[in-house]
Scaffold this motif. Structure first.
Motif, PDB file in Angstrom:
ATOM      1  N   MET A   1       0.977  -1.146  -0.340  1.00 47.96           N
ATOM      2  CA  MET A   1       0.169  -0.216   0.231  1.00 47.96           C
ATOM      3  C   MET A   1       0.657   1.068  -0.224  1.00 47.96           C
ATOM      4  SD  MET A   1      -3.321   1.914   1.276  1.00 47.96           S
ATOM      5  CE  MET A   1      -2.520   2.508   2.879  1.00 47.96           C
ATOM      6  N   ALA A   2      -0.101   2.600  -0.615  1.00 42.04           N
ATOM      7  CA  ALA A   2       1.334   3.373  -0.868  1.00 42.04           C
ATOM      8  C   ALA A   2       1.296   3.588   0.388  1.00 42.04           C
ATOM      9  CB  ALA A   2       0.615   4.115  -1.876  1.00 42.04           C
ATOM     10  N   HIS A   3       2.401   4.917   1.141  1.00 41.04           N
ATOM     11  CA  HIS A   3       2.287   5.482   2.731  1.00 41.04           C
ATOM     12  C   HIS A   3       3.299   6.817   2.355  1.00 41.04           C
ATOM     13  CE1 HIS A   3       6.373   3.527   1.544  1.00 41.04           C
ATOM     14  NE2 HIS A   3       6.886   4.369   2.266  1.00 41.04           N
ATOM     15  N   LEU A   4       3.442   7.646   2.813  1.00 43.28           N
ATOM     16  CA  LEU A   4       3.400   8.607   3.809  1.00 43.28           C
ATOM     17  C   LEU A   4       4.852   8.274   3.733  1.00 43.28           C
ATOM     18  CD1 LEU A   4       0.063  10.579   5.355  1.00 43.28           C
ATOM     19  CD2 LEU A   4       0.831  10.266   2.913  1.00 43.28           C
ATOM     20  N   GLU A 102      -7.564   7.172   1.178  1.00 40.68           N
ATOM     21  CA  GLU A 102      -6.981   7.457   0.075  1.00 40.68           C
ATOM     22  C   GLU A 102      -6.061   7.069  -0.777  1.00 40.68           C
ATOM     23  OE1 GLU A 102      -7.535   9.304   2.412  1.00 40.68           O
ATOM     24  OE2 GLU A 102      -9.035  11.595   2.171  1.00 40.68           O
ATOM     25  N   LEU A 103      -5.052   7.032   0.430  1.00 40.72           N
ATOM     26  CA  LEU A 103      -3.790   6.632   0.357  1.00 40.72           C
ATOM     27  C   LEU A 103      -3.840   4.745  -1.037  1.00 40.72           C
ATOM     28  CD1 LEU A 103      -1.595   6.695   3.169  1.00 40.72           C
ATOM     29  CD2 LEU A 103      -1.137   8.225   0.625  1.00 40.72           C
ATOM     30  N   LEU A 106      -5.120   5.872  -4.889  1.00 39.73           N
ATOM     31  CA  LEU A 106      -4.150   6.328  -5.637  1.00 39.73           C
ATOM     32  C   LEU A 106      -3.643   5.143  -5.661  1.00 39.73           C
ATOM     33  CD1 LEU A 106      -3.193   9.312  -4.005  1.00 39.73           C
ATOM     34  CD2 LEU A 106      -4.099   8.990  -5.573  1.00 39.73           C
ATOM     35  N   GLN A 107      -3.114   4.527  -4.370  1.00 35.79           N
ATOM     36  CA  GLN A 107      -2.629   3.422  -5.476  1.00 35.79           C
ATOM     37  C   GLN A 107      -3.127   2.040  -6.310  1.00 35.79           C
ATOM     38  OE1 GLN A 107       1.037   2.194  -3.649  1.00 35.79           O
ATOM     39  NE2 GLN A 107       0.566   0.951  -5.792  1.00 35.79           N
ATOM     40  N   SER A 108      -4.302   1.695  -6.055  1.00 36.71           N
ATOM     41  CA  SER A 108      -5.245   1.374  -7.307  1.00 36.71           C
ATOM     42  C   SER A 108      -5.359   1.766  -8.443  1.00 36.71           C
ATOM     43  CB  SER A 108      -6.547   1.394  -6.267  1.00 36.71           C
ATOM     44  OG  SER A 108      -7.526   2.540  -6.960  1.00 36.71           O
ATOM     45  N   ALA A 110      -1.989   3.508  -9.583  1.00 35.22           N
ATOM     46  CA  ALA A 110      -0.599   2.814 -10.300  1.00 35.22           C
ATOM     47  C   ALA A 110      -0.497   2.302 -10.972  1.00 35.22           C
ATOM     48  CB  ALA A 110       0.299   2.858  -9.053  1.00 35.22           C
TER      49      ALA A 110
ATOM     50  N   ARG B   7       4.948  13.329   1.732  1.00 41.09           N
ATOM     51  CA  ARG B   7       5.450  12.573  -0.018  1.00 41.09           C
ATOM     52  C   ARG B   7       4.746  11.323   0.265  1.00 41.09           C
ATOM     53  NH1 ARG B   7      11.363  12.537  -0.192  1.00 41.09           N
ATOM     54  NH2 ARG B   7      12.067  14.392  -1.532  1.00 41.09           N
ATOM     55  N   VAL B   9       4.006   8.126  -1.350  1.00 40.15           N
ATOM     56  CA  VAL B   9       5.340   6.330  -2.105  1.00 40.15           C
ATOM     57  C   VAL B   9       4.169   5.490  -2.343  1.00 40.15           C
ATOM     58  CG1 VAL B   9       7.321   5.686  -1.559  1.00 40.15           C
ATOM     59  CG2 VAL B   9       6.948   7.670  -0.071  1.00 40.15           C
ATOM     60  N   LEU B  10       4.432   5.669  -3.727  1.00 41.72           N
ATOM     61  CA  LEU B  10       3.674   4.344  -3.963  1.00 41.72           C
ATOM     62  C   LEU B  10       4.870   3.031  -4.615  1.00 41.72           C
ATOM     63  CD1 LEU B  10       2.431   5.903  -7.125  1.00 41.72           C
ATOM     64  CD2 LEU B  10       0.822   5.491  -5.280  1.00 41.72           C
ATOM     65  N   ASP B  11       4.295   2.221  -4.059  1.00 44.81           N
ATOM     66  CA  ASP B  11       5.078   0.572  -3.408  1.00 44.81           C
ATOM     67  C   ASP B  11       6.273   0.640  -5.097  1.00 44.81           C
ATOM     68  OD1 ASP B  11       2.577   0.226  -1.793  1.00 44.81           O
ATOM     69  OD2 ASP B  11       1.826  -2.048  -3.327  1.00 44.81           O
ATOM     70  N   ALA B  57       3.959   6.846 -14.125  1.00 43.50           N
ATOM     71  CA  ALA B  57       3.531   6.035 -12.491  1.00 43.50           C
ATOM     72  C   ALA B  57       2.407   5.452 -12.642  1.00 43.50           C
ATOM     73  CB  ALA B  57       3.750   7.616 -11.377  1.00 43.50           C
ATOM     74  N   PHE B  58       1.198   6.359 -13.495  1.00 39.61           N
ATOM     75  CA  PHE B  58      -0.072   5.898 -13.024  1.00 39.61           C
ATOM     76  C   PHE B  58      -0.700   5.539 -14.537  1.00 39.61           C
ATOM     77  CE2 PHE B  58       0.372   8.857 -10.150  1.00 39.61           C
ATOM     78  CZ  PHE B  58       0.021   9.143  -8.706  1.00 39.61           C
ATOM     79  N   ARG B  59      -2.184   4.384 -14.177  1.00 42.25           N
ATOM     80  CA  ARG B  59      -2.827   4.132 -15.515  1.00 42.25           C
ATOM     81  C   ARG B  59      -2.652   4.793 -16.561  1.00 42.25           C
ATOM     82  NH1 ARG B  59      -4.128  -1.322 -13.770  1.00 42.25           N
ATOM     83  NH2 ARG B  59      -4.293  -1.915 -11.763  1.00 42.25           N
TER      84      ARG B  59
END
Lengths: 114, 114
Positions: A1-4, A102-103, A106-108, A110, B7, B9-11, B57-59
């Motif tokens: 999962m995306a993280h801060l 929200e994270l 956003l990850q979904s 990516a 920030r 940070v994606l996986d 970075a994104f779809r």
């Protein structure tokens, strides 16, 4: 999962983030600034400057160092330094939890790693 | 009051923070990557690379650019780019609100500005 990844910025522009906080953790673990710096692959001088900046930023020092001696002296966190460390980790955790949904969203979006 | 600087940070390690997000805001305002870069005092090439990184970075792309033409072509946010912008600002606000009390406590320990 995306993280801060976050820093806390004080009113006067001083900030502390993961780099300084990891240095405090390493000082706590290793008992000296030089050993802490070594464990992080950081130049001693840079570590010393980070500690000095933190000691200047607050009303109380975060690290108490004994300088001198051929071994270079030891260093340890003050009660305030230990508290700062703990509070920073709590801020990270709380911010992460508050933005979890929200994270995830956003990850979904990516692009999958190739 | 102390504030967070963060920030996402994606996986896979890609991240976006205030720099990229301000660039999106500037593109939205100025309608081209070059004008956006100029408004931020940023080199065009650097702005272009940041946009490209976000698009990768994104779809879906975040910025749609028309290249070519003597004027350099325009650029605008895609619906996903606008959504990313809005979500990032929401994450910042939510994280800040969730840690308000801790940030206040840390600020109260800061050395007064001289």
């Amino acid at each position: 999962m995306a993280h801060l990844w976050l820093r806390v910025v004080l009113d006067d522009g001083d900030y502390f983030g993961p780099g300084k906080i990891e240095l405090l953790e390493a000082i706590e673990e290793h008992g000296s600034i030089s050993a802490a710096a070594r464990s992080m692959g950081m130049a001693y001088r840079h570590a010393w400057e980070l500690v000095d900046a933190m000691n200047q930023a607050f009303r109380e020092p975060v690290v108490a160092a004994e300088s001198g001696g051929s071994a270079g002296g030891g260093a340890s966190l003050t009660p305030w330094g230990a508290s700062l460390l703990q509070r920073f980790r709590a801020i990270e955790e709380r911010a992460q939890r508050a933005t979890h949904r929200e994270l995830e969203a956003l990850q979904s979006k990516a692009r999958p790693q190739s």
